[in-house]
Design a protein around this motif. Structure first.
Motif, short mmCIF file in Angstrom:
data_model
loop_
_atom_site.label_atom_id
_atom_site.label_comp_id
_atom_site.label_asym_id
_atom_site.label_seq_id
_atom_site.Cartn_x
_atom_site.Cartn_y
_atom_site.Cartn_z
N GLN A 44 -10.28 0.93 27.04
CA GLN A 44 -11.24 -0.17 27.13
C GLN A 44 -12.24 0.00 28.27
O GLN A 44 -13.30 -0.62 28.25
CB GLN A 44 -10.50 -1.50 27.26
CG GLN A 44 -9.66 -1.81 26.03
CD GLN A 44 -8.96 -3.15 26.12
OE1 GLN A 44 -7.84 -3.24 26.61
NE2 GLN A 44 -9.62 -4.21 25.67
N HIS A 99 -1.07 1.94 26.04
CA HIS A 99 -1.87 0.77 25.65
C HIS A 99 -2.74 1.20 24.47
O HIS A 99 -3.96 1.17 24.53
CB HIS A 99 -2.69 0.27 26.84
CG HIS A 99 -3.17 -1.16 26.71
ND1 HIS A 99 -2.94 -2.12 27.67
CD2 HIS A 99 -3.87 -1.77 25.73
CE1 HIS A 99 -3.50 -3.27 27.29
NE2 HIS A 99 -4.07 -3.09 26.12
N ASN A 128 2.57 -1.49 26.11
CA ASN A 128 1.86 -2.76 26.08
C ASN A 128 1.82 -3.29 24.65
O ASN A 128 1.27 -2.63 23.76
CB ASN A 128 0.42 -2.61 26.57
CG ASN A 128 -0.36 -3.92 26.45
OD1 ASN A 128 -0.12 -4.85 27.21
ND2 ASN A 128 -1.26 -4.01 25.47
N GLU A 129 2.39 -4.45 24.43
CA GLU A 129 2.26 -5.15 23.15
C GLU A 129 2.58 -4.28 21.94
O GLU A 129 1.69 -4.04 21.08
CB GLU A 129 0.85 -5.74 23.01
CG GLU A 129 0.50 -6.72 24.10
CD GLU A 129 -0.81 -7.47 23.84
OE1 GLU A 129 -1.53 -7.10 22.89
OE2 GLU A 129 -1.10 -8.43 24.56
N TYR A 145 -2.28 -15.60 25.46
CA TYR A 145 -3.65 -16.11 25.30
C TYR A 145 -3.70 -17.47 24.62
O TYR A 145 -4.39 -18.37 25.05
CB TYR A 145 -4.50 -15.09 24.52
CG TYR A 145 -4.72 -13.82 25.31
CD1 TYR A 145 -5.80 -13.71 26.17
CD2 TYR A 145 -3.82 -12.76 25.25
CE1 TYR A 145 -5.99 -12.57 26.95
CE2 TYR A 145 -4.00 -11.61 26.03
CZ TYR A 145 -5.09 -11.54 26.87
OH TYR A 145 -5.26 -10.42 27.65
N GLU A 183 -0.73 -10.30 31.33
CA GLU A 183 -2.10 -10.57 30.89
C GLU A 183 -2.26 -12.05 30.60
O GLU A 183 -1.41 -12.66 29.96
CB GLU A 183 -2.47 -9.82 29.59
CG GLU A 183 -2.76 -8.36 29.77
CD GLU A 183 -3.15 -7.68 28.45
OE1 GLU A 183 -3.75 -8.34 27.57
OE2 GLU A 183 -2.85 -6.49 28.33
N TRP A 239 -6.41 -10.90 32.87
CA TRP A 239 -7.15 -10.03 31.95
C TRP A 239 -8.54 -10.60 31.82
O TRP A 239 -8.68 -11.68 31.27
CB TRP A 239 -6.47 -9.97 30.57
CG TRP A 239 -7.21 -8.99 29.70
CD1 TRP A 239 -8.27 -9.25 28.88
CD2 TRP A 239 -6.96 -7.58 29.62
NE1 TRP A 239 -8.71 -8.08 28.30
CE2 TRP A 239 -7.93 -7.05 28.73
CE3 TRP A 239 -6.05 -6.71 30.22
CZ2 TRP A 239 -7.99 -5.69 28.43
CZ3 TRP A 239 -6.11 -5.37 29.90
CH2 TRP A 239 -7.08 -4.87 29.01
N GLU A 273 -13.64 -4.47 23.72
CA GLU A 273 -12.64 -5.42 23.22
C GLU A 273 -12.21 -5.02 21.80
O GLU A 273 -12.41 -5.75 20.83
CB GLU A 273 -13.17 -6.85 23.32
CG GLU A 273 -12.26 -7.95 22.76
CD GLU A 273 -10.80 -7.91 23.21
OE1 GLU A 273 -10.51 -7.52 24.37
OE2 GLU A 273 -9.93 -8.24 22.39
N TRP A 274 -11.64 -3.83 21.67
CA TRP A 274 -11.05 -3.34 20.44
C TRP A 274 -11.96 -3.57 19.22
O TRP A 274 -13.11 -3.17 19.29
CB TRP A 274 -9.63 -3.95 20.27
CG TRP A 274 -8.79 -3.68 21.48
CD1 TRP A 274 -8.29 -4.59 22.36
CD2 TRP A 274 -8.35 -2.39 21.99
NE1 TRP A 274 -7.58 -3.97 23.38
CE2 TRP A 274 -7.60 -2.62 23.18
CE3 TRP A 274 -8.52 -1.06 21.59
CZ2 TRP A 274 -7.03 -1.58 23.93
CZ3 TRP A 274 -7.94 -0.03 22.34
CH2 TRP A 274 -7.21 -0.30 23.48
#
Ligand code: GBH
Length: 475
Positions: free
Chosen positions: A26, A127, A178-179, A310, A374, A421, A428-429
């Motif tokens: 990113q 990530h 990550n995730e 989030y 995050e 974050w 952003e992906w």
């Protein structure tokens, strides 16, 4: 230099870690420099229609060439910790075999610069930027390559060993993944993330191989790192609520909790698969790709759990679109718009969801330290006439979520730190550069960095060791 408390101030414990977070693809750019090979995100972002405006991470925030400037920014903020990720295709370019000295050198310079600035490096090994070569290698796997293939987990453990040898003497905290939910279900389930596959079986295999990779890597790290090093995992747990107390709506929430949360929590902390998940997915797989000993491997002891939060999700009985990231649960579950204001991502703002997750983990995982790895929000910021970047909604979002963390601490959740974050506006992906999560504005044409109001606000929070009471926002 602690300042006097106002009567309603929310103070955090001594030693609480205040950080910012980023991820390699990113921010780094330099996609083809110094021996880096393509990752699945390079391939995906170059595929027309996958990323908004055709954006790629080729240049991103050019962090690869602006290390010193970015470390200086963090020093200004006063953060105690910095969470970054390592690009696997930079350091082990083909996914296995020899490491790349130039790639390793970049992360050595980053870590040394952080230590010099008095900032603790917190390194994440994965990530989402899987070496493309591992995605393309499909031999022996009935569901294709990448994380759908078991061998990828072993390659990941080797890569973890390379990084422990290179940086183990100076990085004290390591996060394996990550995730993994996003990697498995957005990558292989609904295809919104790289590698863009839409195959429910592949997504379940990916989830399992990520759990296996985590456990194998945790073991390698433990063996190679000093005893004081911390090994962790970061999950994006879903704060899922049933629309009503009806058994049908509660069953919808149970299904999402199984394939969104317990699919990782149960193997990693209890060495088992959720029984209800196995039942729910019977039409897709019999889980025979889970070999003897895999779940015990996944349950390698770790020192803390990272949580990325989030937004909450509200669900009811019904159905939703396919392909979906929910591995069949979409045939039984409808997602209801959660009430309240929205960020620029159209994600609902609800700090209570973070509180709910932290107290759930307090109860379900006693003795496991928690870190919010995050939390943050995308908003369109704007410059006032004197060039100040105003982002009042972000300040309100952050304040409310930190207040929720404080409330969880007061109620006995063992939360050790908070990573905002993100440090910088970045790639952003699937949204490319159209969404800005940074507390530092990046002008992508010039790479000029400008502190937003939220950055100044966060610096004050850190200096003060907490929040000034703001009754309207204390969520
Ligand atoms: C994080 O992922 C990433 O770690 C980070 O790289 C990223 O920039 C940041 O958040 C902001 O996006 O699919 O129905 O569950 C965020 C994980 C997963 C949160 C998908 C929102 C959408 C609802 N996201 N989720 S659903």
């Amino acid at each position: 230099d602690a300042r006097p408390d106002s009567p309603t101030a929310l103070r955090f414990p001594q030693g609480f870690r205040w950080g910012t977070a980023t991820a390699a693809y990113q921010i780094e750019g330099a996609a083809a420099e110094d021996g880096r090979t393509p990752s699945v995100w390079d391939t995906f972002s170059r595929t027309p229609g996958k990323v908004r405006n055709g954006d790629t991470g080729d240049i991103a925030a050019d962090h690869y060439h602006r290390l010193d400037e970015d470390i200086a920014l963090m020093r200004r903020l006063g953060v105690t910790d910095y969470r970054f990720s390592i690009a696997w295709p930079r350091v082990v370019p083909t996914g296995s075999g020899p490491s790349n000295a130039k790639g390793l050198d970049f992360y050595r310079r980053l870590v040394d610069g952080l230590l010099e600035a008095g900032i603790r490096p917190v390194a994440t090994l994965y990530h989402w930027d899987l070496p493309q070569e591992l995605e393309s290698a499909t031999d022996g796997s009935p569901a294709g390559g990448g994380w759908a293939r078991r061998e990828t987990a072993y390659r990941f453990a080797e890569y973890a060993g390379v990084m422990a040898d290179a940086l183990g003497d100076r990085v004290a905290t390591w996060t394996t993944l990550n995730e993994p939910w996003c990697a498995a279900f957005l990558g292989y389930g609904n295809g919104v993330h790289a590698p863009g596959r839409t195959d429910a079986l592949a997504s379940l295999r990916a989830a399992h191989h990520l759990n296996l990779a985590h456990g194998l890597a945790a073991r390698v790290l433990r063996g190679a790192l000093p005893a004081s090093a911390e090994v962790s995992l970061t999950l994006n747990l879903h704060a899922v609520r049933a629309l009503s107390e009806s058994p049908e709506d509660r069953d919808a929430a149970r299904r999402i909790d199984a394939v969104g949360n317990r699919i990782f929590l149960d193997p990693v902390f209890h060495g088992r698969l959720p029984e209800d998940l196995v039942r729910d997915t019977a039409g897709i797989t019999d889980w025979s790709f889970v070999e003897d000993g895999d779940l015990a491997t996944a349950a390698a002891p770790i020192d803390s759990l990272g949580i990325n939060y989030y937004s909450p999700a509200v669900v009811a009985a019904g159905s939703s679109e396919s392909p979906s990231p929910w591995a069949g649960a979409e045939r039984h579950v409808r997602f209801e718009p959660a009430p309240g204001p929205r960020t620029a991502m159209d994600w609902p703002v609800d700090a209570n969801g973070l509180y709910e997750l932290l107290v759930r983990l307090r109860d379900e995982l006693p003795g496991v330290p928690l870190v919010v790895t995050e939390n943050g929000a995308a908003y369109d910021d704007y410059a006032d006439p004197s060039g100040n970047v105003k982002d009042p909604e972000r300040v309100a979002y952050l304040h409310a979520h930190l207040a929720a963390v404080h409330r969880a601490l007061a109620d006995g959740a063992d939360v050790r730190g908070y990573f905002l974050w993100s440090l910088l506006d970045n790639f952003e992906w699937a949204y490319g550069y159209s969404k800005r999560f940074g507390i530092v504005h990046v002008d992508f044409a010039t790479q000029r960095r400008t502190l937003k109001d939220s950055a100044r606000w966060y610096a004050e929070v850190i200096a003060r060791g907490g929040l000034e009471g703001r009754g309207d926002l204390d969520g």
